[in-house]
Design a protein around this motif. Structure first.
Motif, short mmCIF file in Angstrom:
data_model
loop_
_atom_site.label_atom_id
_atom_site.label_comp_id
_atom_site.label_asym_id
_atom_site.label_seq_id
_atom_site.Cartn_x
_atom_site.Cartn_y
_atom_site.Cartn_z
N PHE A 163 -6.71 30.62 3.46
CA PHE A 163 -6.05 29.33 3.64
C PHE A 163 -6.73 28.38 2.49
O PHE A 163 -7.71 28.38 2.22
CB PHE A 163 -6.56 28.76 5.08
N PRO A 164 -5.80 27.57 2.24
CA PRO A 164 -6.41 26.26 1.20
C PRO A 164 -7.26 25.48 2.16
O PRO A 164 -7.15 25.30 3.27
CB PRO A 164 -5.15 25.66 1.14
N PHE A 165 -8.52 25.15 1.51
CA PHE A 165 -9.50 24.45 2.28
C PHE A 165 -10.22 23.36 1.47
O PHE A 165 -10.12 23.34 0.08
CB PHE A 165 -10.40 25.47 2.73
N VAL A 166 -10.91 22.51 2.15
CA VAL A 166 -11.57 21.21 1.49
C VAL A 166 -13.15 21.69 1.63
O VAL A 166 -13.58 21.61 2.70
CB VAL A 166 -11.52 19.90 2.09
N PRO A 167 -13.81 21.97 0.68
CA PRO A 167 -15.22 22.25 0.93
C PRO A 167 -16.15 20.90 1.30
O PRO A 167 -15.65 19.93 1.15
CB PRO A 167 -15.93 22.49 -0.47
N LEU A 168 -17.27 21.25 2.24
CA LEU A 168 -17.93 20.20 2.77
C LEU A 168 -18.73 19.82 1.93
O LEU A 168 -19.49 20.61 0.96
CB LEU A 168 -18.70 20.89 3.91
N GLY A 169 -19.00 18.38 1.73
CA GLY A 169 -19.88 17.65 0.80
C GLY A 169 -21.23 16.93 1.65
O GLY A 169 -21.15 17.54 2.81
N ASP A 170 -21.90 16.22 1.01
CA ASP A 170 -23.24 15.82 1.51
C ASP A 170 -22.80 14.47 1.74
O ASP A 170 -23.03 13.48 0.73
CB ASP A 170 -24.18 16.12 0.58
N SER A 171 -22.60 13.71 2.91
CA SER A 171 -22.36 12.42 3.14
C SER A 171 -23.58 11.72 3.10
O SER A 171 -23.47 10.41 2.56
CB SER A 171 -21.82 12.16 4.60
N SER A 172 -24.71 12.17 2.90
CA SER A 172 -26.07 11.33 2.61
C SER A 172 -26.02 10.86 1.37
O SER A 172 -26.91 9.88 1.06
CB SER A 172 -27.27 12.41 3.11
N THR A 173 -25.32 11.56 0.47
CA THR A 173 -25.36 10.91 -0.95
C THR A 173 -24.72 9.78 -1.44
O THR A 173 -24.52 9.39 -2.40
CB THR A 173 -24.87 12.36 -1.83
N MET A 174 -23.61 9.50 -0.04
CA MET A 174 -22.68 8.34 -0.58
C MET A 174 -23.63 6.99 -0.30
O MET A 174 -24.47 6.80 0.56
CB MET A 174 -21.58 8.39 0.71
N GLY A 175 -23.11 6.11 -1.24
CA GLY A 175 -23.70 4.90 -1.11
C GLY A 175 -22.71 3.77 -1.18
O GLY A 175 -21.45 3.84 -1.26
N LEU A 176 -23.02 2.54 -0.88
CA LEU A 176 -22.11 1.52 -0.87
C LEU A 176 -21.27 1.34 -2.29
O LEU A 176 -21.85 1.30 -3.20
CB LEU A 176 -23.10 0.01 -0.80
N GLY A 177 -19.87 1.10 -1.94
CA GLY A 177 -19.18 1.02 -2.96
C GLY A 177 -18.51 2.08 -3.37
O GLY A 177 -17.59 2.21 -4.52
N ASP A 178 -19.12 3.54 -3.29
CA ASP A 178 -18.42 4.75 -3.62
C ASP A 178 -17.09 4.94 -2.94
O ASP A 178 -16.85 4.40 -1.93
CB ASP A 178 -19.48 5.86 -3.03
#
Length: 238
Positions: A163-178
């Motif tokens: 199946f087509p899929f979206v890999p999981l990322g690391d939400s802890s790396t997200m910052g304000l304005g990203d």
């Protein structure tokens, strides 16, 4: 204060000199990423059964959105999407109406079964698979479904399918304005796959959860967007 005004003046001059043309591009998503994400951004629907004498058919009742996150067909969504307490009341109201207009008709929910609809991003979503819940966390408001069969309920038809899929990322790396890109099936969009860009607006904490519990965004969402696909610029689910 003078320095701040100078910086603002430079920014305004750049915008007026034509560099403002770069601003709209910030809201756009890379086409290759988009084309990879679209088939994995799914609509989740409860499976309802219409019975009338010897005639019956199954039809979807959309309850939210989800994301295929593994090549073997695991779908991540929200707990409240698969545990819609109001759905039984909706079915009861339909039966009351059917009793008046279509005597002999009975509508019911098929227990523990969900219908998965997919879209190419242009046309209306189509019923593609059936799925079952394999994990659920009320506190985190998360649920995992597994694709178990094709739209007709034939499990053999999807044996070995990747199946087509979206890999999981690391939400802890997200910052304000990203930047954040959201794909979902909001009711205001007519239950069609809808793309809304935005940025990380802030972070929220919750008692009992270490670190950040929630990321807030200014991306437009509404009923039906729950469980939708929110990705970063790398095309990872965050």
């Amino acid at each position: 204060m003078r320095t701040l005004r100078a910086v603002l003046g430079i920014v305004m001059c750049c915008a007026l000199s034509g560099l403002a043309g770069a601003v709209p591009a910030l809201a756009q998503i890379d086409r290759a990423t988009r084309d990879r994400v679209v088939p994995a951004a799914v609509e989740v629907a409860a499976a309802a059964l219409w019975e009338e004498n010897d005639f019956s058919f199954t039809f979807p009742v959309p309850v939210g959105s989800g994301t295929i996150v593994t090549p073997d067909g695991l779908i991540l969504t929200n707990h409240h999407v698969v545990a819609d307490d109001d759905l039984e009341a909706v079915i009861d109201s339909w039966n009351s109406e059917a009793e008046q207009q279509f005597p002999g008709v009975e509508i019911s929910l098929i227990p523990d079964q969900f219908l998965i609809l997919t879209s190419d991003g242009v046309n209306d979503p189509v019923q593609s698979y059936t799925a079952v819940v394999v994990a659920d966390d009320v506190r985190l408001d998360l649920a995992v479904l597994r694709i178990a069969a094709d739209a007709s309920g034939d499990s053999a038809a999807i044996a070995g399918e990747v199946f087509p899929f979206v890999p999981l990322g690391d939400s802890s790396t997200m910052g304000l304005g990203d930047r954040v890109h959201v794909f979902s099936y909001p009711s205001i969009g007519g239950d069609t796959l809808t793309y809304t860009p935005g940025v990380v607006s802030g972070f929220q904490r919750e008692e009992g959860i270490s670190g950040v519990a929630w990321i807030t965004t200014d991306a437009v969402m509404s009923g039906g967007s729950s469980g939708g696909t929110a990705i970063n610029d790398a095309g990872e689910l965050v």
